[in-house]
Write a protein that holds these residues in place. Structure first.
Motif, PDB file in Angstrom:
ATOM      1  N   GLY A 209      36.251  66.691  33.555  1.00 28.31           N
ATOM      2  CA  GLY A 209      37.286  67.087  32.880  1.00 28.31           C
ATOM      3  C   GLY A 209      37.890  68.198  33.515  1.00 28.31           C
ATOM      4  N   ALA A 210      37.436  69.180  34.034  1.00 26.46           N
ATOM      5  CA  ALA A 210      37.989  70.221  34.850  1.00 26.46           C
ATOM      6  C   ALA A 210      38.632  69.856  36.082  1.00 26.46           C
TER       7      ALA A 210
ATOM      8  N   LEU B 147      37.914  63.741  19.512  1.00 27.71           N
ATOM      9  CA  LEU B 147      37.768  65.141  19.906  1.00 27.71           C
ATOM     10  C   LEU B 147      37.343  65.312  21.360  1.00 27.71           C
ATOM     11  N   GLY B 148      36.366  64.457  21.440  1.00 26.93           N
ATOM     12  CA  GLY B 148      35.627  64.282  22.812  1.00 26.93           C
ATOM     13  C   GLY B 148      36.616  63.828  23.909  1.00 26.93           C
ATOM     14  N   TYR B 149      37.396  62.852  23.486  1.00 28.90           N
ATOM     15  CA  TYR B 149      38.218  62.029  24.416  1.00 28.90           C
ATOM     16  C   TYR B 149      39.555  63.066  24.666  1.00 28.90           C
ATOM     17  N   LEU B 150      39.932  64.191  23.866  1.00 31.17           N
ATOM     18  CA  LEU B 150      40.665  65.127  23.924  1.00 31.17           C
ATOM     19  C   LEU B 150      40.272  66.398  24.735  1.00 31.17           C
ATOM     20  N   ALA B 151      39.114  66.187  25.257  1.00 29.52           N
ATOM     21  CA  ALA B 151      38.778  67.623  25.981  1.00 29.52           C
ATOM     22  C   ALA B 151      39.466  68.051  26.934  1.00 29.52           C
ATOM     23  N   PRO B 152      40.024  67.153  27.739  1.00 27.43           N
ATOM     24  CA  PRO B 152      40.876  67.704  28.940  1.00 27.43           C
ATOM     25  C   PRO B 152      42.513  68.266  28.535  1.00 27.43           C
TER      26      PRO B 152
ATOM     27  N   ALA C 249      35.964  73.123  26.003  1.00 26.50           N
ATOM     28  CA  ALA C 249      34.547  72.854  25.792  1.00 26.50           C
ATOM     29  C   ALA C 249      34.063  72.539  24.376  1.00 26.50           C
ATOM     30  N   PHE C 250      34.779  73.132  23.312  1.00 27.93           N
ATOM     31  CA  PHE C 250      34.432  72.691  21.877  1.00 27.93           C
ATOM     32  C   PHE C 250      34.749  71.052  21.839  1.00 27.93           C
ATOM     33  N   PHE C 251      35.978  70.676  22.215  1.00 29.70           N
ATOM     34  CA  PHE C 251      36.222  69.417  22.021  1.00 29.70           C
ATOM     35  C   PHE C 251      35.038  68.516  22.902  1.00 29.70           C
ATOM     36  N   TYR C 252      34.668  69.193  24.104  1.00 28.15           N
ATOM     37  CA  TYR C 252      33.755  68.077  24.703  1.00 28.15           C
ATOM     38  C   TYR C 252      32.256  68.109  24.173  1.00 28.15           C
TER      39      TYR C 252
END
Length: 319
Positions: free
Chosen positions: A85-86, A36-41, A20-23
């Protein structure tokens, strides 16, 4: 080493919070936040490929709850996190960890090609859902994309004293949904590969590495892709718009099949690392080699290029 009963719960919640923090980091701005957004999963894949599908499902719910709190109760953003993501992480983890016993007692793991097709199916389903949900909009999904792009760039034009652009000028709107789906699929696959590699490095992986050389695509995919390309070229309107974006999504499995050809070819040469590094540099710097990969993937499905390039193929010497 056996894990305590509380460890999966702690790992799931921690992975969900990190995801969630990355997202949400994209709201901070800057290139680092975008990465970081791309690494959310990635935290979701780490928890799931280590501890299983139930744990990644719990991590996804924890991440969605954190996103909901972090956006002051925005259900839309939380739903977007769950869908982009999830959900794909849960699908990939569940399918990847499926295995059955052979007669000799060894495990036969779920084929990587079917995992890839499952993700591709999610992309196609998302495209179809978007088209259906925007049928009441002027111009459908394509019209909505054009209007959205026009509103996004309008302030920049007005700040320079220029009239707002005509929405019809944004030709990229015709392929934007497919490009977004392609970016999402690639992002998901890259995160899954990174997670599996990290877990293998520390001996926490459940299944062996998925090798590109083992990637097999269903026989019906090539005709469906060909029909989509033909319809995109010949049929106007909503059907043509749907066809061109469908073709973009269906090209992804062929691109990975083509990449498997490149890897098998490189493995038969003494300069394997140099060939792969050079190819990946060309791919990231220029982009056009993706078309070569799609073509190689289709040829691979028709005539089996990997068998011809494999060092163990008949007529070739083993290295």
């Amino acid at each position: 080493m056996a894990l305590g009963p509380a460890v999966p719960l702690v790992v799931a919640v921690g992975g969900g919070l990190a995801s969630a923090f990355f997202y949400l980091s994209v709201t901070f701005g800057g290139m680092g936040a975008l990465i970081l957004g791309y690494l959310a999963p990635l935290p979701l894949f780490l928890t799931g490929l280590w501890l299983g599908a139930p744990v990644v499902a719990l991590a996804g719910l924890a991440g969605a709850a954190a996103v909901l709190l972090g956006t002051s109760g925005s259900m839309l953003v939380a739903l977007s996190y769950l869908v982009t993501g999830a959900a794909p992480a849960i699908l990939v983890v569940r399918q990847s960890l499926l295995a059955r016993s052979r007669e000799d007692g060894s495990l036969e793991w779920y084929p990587p090609g079917r995992v890839l097709m499952g993700l591709t199916g999610m992309g196609v389903a998302a495209l179809l859902a978007a088209v259906i949900l925007t049928l009441d909009q002027p111009g459908g999904l394509e019209g909505l994309m054009r209007q959205t792009l026009a509103r996004v760039v309008e302030p920049a034009f007005r700040s320079q004293g220029q009239p707002a652009p005509d929405p019809e000028a944004f030709w990229v709107a015709a392929v934007l949904p497919g490009l977004v789906a392609v970016s999402w699929l690639v992002m998901t696959i890259v995160n899954a590969v990174l997670a599996q590699g990290a877990l293998m490095r520390f001996g926490r992986n459940r299944r062996p590495a998925m090798r590109l050389a083992e990637l097999e695509l269903p026989s019906w995919l090539a005709p469906l892709f060909a029909v989509s390309v033909a319809a995109a070229s010949a049929v106007p309107g909503t059907v043509g718009f749907l066809a061109v974006n469908l073709a973009l999504i269906l090209a992804i499995p062929f691109a990975f099949a083509g990449l498997s050809v490149v890897h098998v070819f490189a493995s038969s040469k003494s300069a394997r690392t140099l060939i792969l590094v050079g190819f990946y540099m060309m791919l990231f710097l220029f982009g056009w080699p993706i078309l070569l990969l799609v073509g190689l993937g289709m040829i691979e499905q028709w005539i089996g290029l990997r068998r011809r390039f494999s060092p163990a193929a008949p007529g070739q010497e083993d290295e």
